[in-house]
Design a protein around this motif. Structure first.
Motif, PDB file in Angstrom:
ATOM      1  N   MET A 160       0.832  -1.204   0.000  1.00  0.00           N
ATOM      2  CA  MET A 160       0.000   0.000   0.000  1.00  0.00           C
ATOM      3  C   MET A 160       0.865   1.252   0.000  1.00  0.00           C
ATOM      4  O   MET A 160       0.594   2.214  -0.744  1.00  0.00           O
ATOM      5  CB  MET A 160      -0.935  -0.016   1.218  1.00  0.00           C
ATOM      6  N   LEU A 161       1.933   1.246   0.801  1.00  0.00           N
ATOM      7  CA  LEU A 161       2.829   2.400   0.838  1.00  0.00           C
ATOM      8  C   LEU A 161       3.485   2.632  -0.515  1.00  0.00           C
ATOM      9  O   LEU A 161       3.619   3.775  -0.977  1.00  0.00           O
ATOM     10  CB  LEU A 161       3.887   2.206   1.917  1.00  0.00           C
ATOM     11  N   ASN A 162       3.923   1.554  -1.154  1.00  0.00           N
ATOM     12  CA  ASN A 162       4.571   1.681  -2.459  1.00  0.00           C
ATOM     13  C   ASN A 162       3.613   2.284  -3.484  1.00  0.00           C
ATOM     14  O   ASN A 162       3.987   3.148  -4.287  1.00  0.00           O
ATOM     15  CB  ASN A 162       5.065   0.326  -2.947  1.00  0.00           C
TER      16      ASN A 162
ATOM     17  N   GLY B 196       2.232  10.772  -5.006  1.00  0.00           N
ATOM     18  CA  GLY B 196       2.764  12.063  -4.583  1.00  0.00           C
ATOM     19  C   GLY B 196       3.295  12.061  -3.173  1.00  0.00           C
ATOM     20  O   GLY B 196       3.547  11.007  -2.569  1.00  0.00           O
ATOM     21  N   ASP B 197       3.440  13.246  -2.620  1.00  0.00           N
ATOM     22  CA  ASP B 197       4.004  13.456  -1.280  1.00  0.00           C
ATOM     23  C   ASP B 197       3.051  12.905  -0.216  1.00  0.00           C
ATOM     24  O   ASP B 197       1.863  13.212  -0.201  1.00  0.00           O
ATOM     25  CB  ASP B 197       4.210  14.956  -1.075  1.00  0.00           C
TER      26      ASP B 197
ATOM     27  N   MET C  99      -0.912   1.538  -8.546  1.00  0.00           N
ATOM     28  CA  MET C  99       0.158   2.434  -8.980  1.00  0.00           C
ATOM     29  C   MET C  99      -0.448   3.449  -9.952  1.00  0.00           C
ATOM     30  O   MET C  99      -1.238   3.088 -10.834  1.00  0.00           O
ATOM     31  CB  MET C  99       1.267   1.655  -9.663  1.00  0.00           C
ATOM     32  N   ARG C 100      -0.114   4.701  -9.756  1.00  0.00           N
ATOM     33  CA  ARG C 100      -0.767   5.741 -10.550  1.00  0.00           C
ATOM     34  C   ARG C 100      -0.585   5.521 -12.046  1.00  0.00           C
ATOM     35  O   ARG C 100      -1.518   5.719 -12.836  1.00  0.00           O
ATOM     36  CB  ARG C 100      -0.226   7.111 -10.152  1.00  0.00           C
ATOM     37  N   GLU C 101       0.598   5.087 -12.432  1.00  0.00           N
ATOM     38  CA  GLU C 101       0.863   4.927 -13.857  1.00  0.00           C
ATOM     39  C   GLU C 101       0.111   3.754 -14.469  1.00  0.00           C
ATOM     40  O   GLU C 101       0.051   3.603 -15.691  1.00  0.00           O
ATOM     41  CB  GLU C 101       2.367   4.761 -14.108  1.00  0.00           C
ATOM     42  N   HIS C 102      -0.488   2.930 -13.615  1.00  0.00           N
ATOM     43  CA  HIS C 102      -1.211   1.772 -14.128  1.00  0.00           C
ATOM     44  C   HIS C 102      -2.684   2.070 -14.391  1.00  0.00           C
ATOM     45  O   HIS C 102      -3.415   1.197 -14.847  1.00  0.00           O
ATOM     46  CB  HIS C 102      -1.100   0.599 -13.148  1.00  0.00           C
TER      47      HIS C 102
END
Length: 600
Positions: A499-501, A507-508, A596-599
């Motif tokens: 989850m942290l990853n 973002g921050d 993951m945002r890019e996914h």
């Protein structure tokens, strides 16, 4: 009360000033010219229903309406006495038009209901002739014994019978005035403590403000139209069942109507006597309505106004929807037709969102009719006709609803294939339909429909952007208490690495917070409220083509990349997480696993 309403809808004279003069002197003339009808034979009385007293003789009413002079009225009386002809026929010989005669009859109000077994018998004809010689113009109507019993049921004797017969006169006057204005529909809405009458003219609903009616008066008006005016109907009047009926145009002479189609039945709040009647007016070929002066007079009698607008403002923004989402939904609500589907699991706030959408729509378009079909009714909507039905009767109820002239229909939920097909058919016939569906992702709406019936609901059939125009996905998430929530480094239990990853790709994380142990501010709950997170999809031709050619995954991905499209629900949830208002654990539990945002 009904007598007062009847006076308001009396036909005025040819000029408005004369109509006012007549109204001011109507009461005295009724008192001085009141006509007591002769009693029928004792053996016949149980089989008929008639007014004991009338406001005046036919000729006196015609004189008061300025259709005849005093000399002509006297000549009319003499001619009828000498010839034995019907007074209406003699009046036409003296120059009265069919409309004039109908206006006199509406005020005269001499309706006689006769058990069909006694209709046309010598005893009845002899008594009818006596009634005519007294100065009345009776309209004798044949009814079944059951219908006669229904008419008597809630009346008692004496004045109460007269009051209900006045209700029949009121019903005919209402229909006649609406026909003068070439109205297409009449809607009678019986609420918990009042009744509202609306008419549709040139596509827009208008409220009849010439009177106010209590609930029980509205019930009597509906019953009078169904049992007293309808010529084709069920054998019995059932207040707790939806019933169709029809009034033949011959029963409404002088109106230009070929027929009036009726749907009536119970509506929310049923337990308090709620109900409705929708009458659809059909005109003879080339009917263009009455003269301009008559139309002005009819409009004044009805006193038509814009329906009441719900108070308040569009609250989706306060519920958690973003400005872009509010704008997209507002665009959808302005569309005249097509299906808008709100998706999400049980408890995700779908019904609340639909309620807010329909209330906003009523503010934008108070002249439009909304009909809901729910099981059960959850939110009272003063601006709608709310019907309740069991799931197995849903398609039948929807077909009936479409005969009630709705502009928009709200369907509580699509549960099966017949409901889905009926919903799409309603949109295809030019209606806007709002409904809900239990799917986790808005784009999976199409997969879910195909699963219901892969032939009748095939993808190339349902993927039509003019039929399904919008999808709204929603979840409810808890908001952290600002007093006791803690930063990630102070969490009593660390978040899992996966989850942290995933969160770091967004973002921050310095402002991210998780639930604390509770405090006085939040009453020990660690949260202070809830809000919605959503995704709004306005369908397009390209999106639908992607569904057909490449499937759900590609269609979803391509749509989200297009300019002006909304973000996924999880992206909106992550905005709250990064702002420290939503715990990441709650985001994952209420919306979806954090990707993951890019996914995306």
């Amino acid at each position: 009360m009904i007598a007062t309403i009847s006076r308001l809808w009396r036909s005025p004279r040819s000029k408005s000033a004369r109509g006012t003069a007549f109204a001011t002197r109507a009461e005295p003339s009724v008192k001085s010219d009141a006509l007591a009808l002769p009693k029928p034979p004792e053996v016949l009385e149980p089989h008929i229903l008639y007014p004991r007293n009338l406001p005046a003789t036919f000729d006196r009413v015609a004189c008061n309406l300025d259709h005849l002079t005093a000399d002509q009225a006297a000549a009319l009386r003499q001619r009828v006495a000498e010839s034995g002809l019907h007074v209406e026929d003699v009046a036409r010989e003296l120059g009265l038009t069919d409309d004039n005669v109908q206006q006199v009859l509406a005020v005269h109000g001499c309706d006689i209901y006769v058990d069909a077994r006694h209709f046309g018998t010598p005893r009845l004809l002899t008594w009818e002739a006596k009634v005519r010689r007294s100065g009345a113009a009776p309209q004798v109507r044949k009814v079944s014994a059951q219908e006669l019993a229904v008419l008597r049921q809630q009346r008692g004797a004496g004045q109460q019978q007269d009051t209900d017969l006045q209700t029949l006169t009121l019903a005919r006057r209402l229909i006649a005035d609406c026909a003068i204005l070439v109205a297409s529909d009449i809607h009678i809405l019986v609420r918990e403590d009042h009744t509202e009458i609306q008419v549709r003219i040139k596509g827009d609903l208008r409220t009849v403000s010439a009177q106010s009616m209590r609930r029980e008066e509205g019930e009597r008006l509906i019953r009078a139209i169904y049992t007293g005016l309808a010529t084709v109907k069920a054998a019995t009047y059932n207040p707790l069942d939806v019933q169709d009926a029809q009034i033949a145009g011959d029963a409404l002479p002088g109106t230009g109507l070929s027929s009036v189609r009726i749907v009536r039945g119970p509506a929310y709040p049923v337990e308090s006597g709620g109900g409705f009647l929708v009458a659809r007016l059909q005109y003879r070929e080339h009917h263009e309505g009455a003269l301009k002066a008559d139309a002005i007079d009819a409009a004044k009698r009805l006193d038509l106004r814009t329906p009441k607008v719900p108070g308040g403002e569009f609250k989706l923004g306060q519920m958690g929807y973003t400005p872009l989402q509010v704008e997209l939904i507002s665009q959808l609500l302005r569309r005249p037709m097509g299906v808008i589907v709100v998706t999400g699991p049980t408890g995700s706030g779908k019904t609340t969102t639909l309620f807010e959408c329909t209330r906003h729509q009523a503010r934008l378009f108070p002249q439009k009719r909304l009909i809901t079909i729910e099981n059960p009714t959850e939110y009272p909507m003063d601006w709608a006709i709310q019907l309740t039905t069991e799931s197995e009767r849903f398609p039948e109820m929807l077909r009936m609803t479409l005969r009630m002239d709705p502009d928009a229909v709200l369907l509580g939920e699509i549960r099966g294939v017949e409901e889905a097909i009926a919903t799409l058919q309603a949109a295809a016939t030019g209606h806007q339909v709002l409904t809900t569906l239990h799917v986790t992702d808005p784009f999976e709406t199409f997969s879910r429909l195909v699963m219901l019936d892969h032939v009748r609901l095939a993808m190339d059939v349902i993927a039509n952007h003019t039929q399904i125009i919008g999808l709204i996905a929603q979840r409810i998430v808890p908001l952290l208490c600002p007093k006791c929530s803690v930063t990630l480094d102070k969490a009593s239990e660390p978040l899992p690495d996966y989850m942290l990853n995933a969160m770091r790709s967004w973002g921050d994380l310095s402002e991210v917070r998780v639930r604390g142990s509770g405090c006085d501010h939040c009453h020990g709950q660690a949260i202070i409220g809830q809000q919605a997170v959503a995704e709004v999809v306005v369908t397009s031709e390209q999106l639908m083509q992607d569904f057909i050619d490449d499937g759900v995954l590609a269609a979803r991905r391509n749509h989200r990349r297009r300019e002006g499209s909304d973000k996924p629900m999880i992206a909106h949830a992550m905005d709250l997480v990064l702002a420290g208002r939503l715990c990441p654990v709650d985001a994952e539990g209420s919306v979806d696993a954090i990707p993951m945002r890019e996914h995306l």
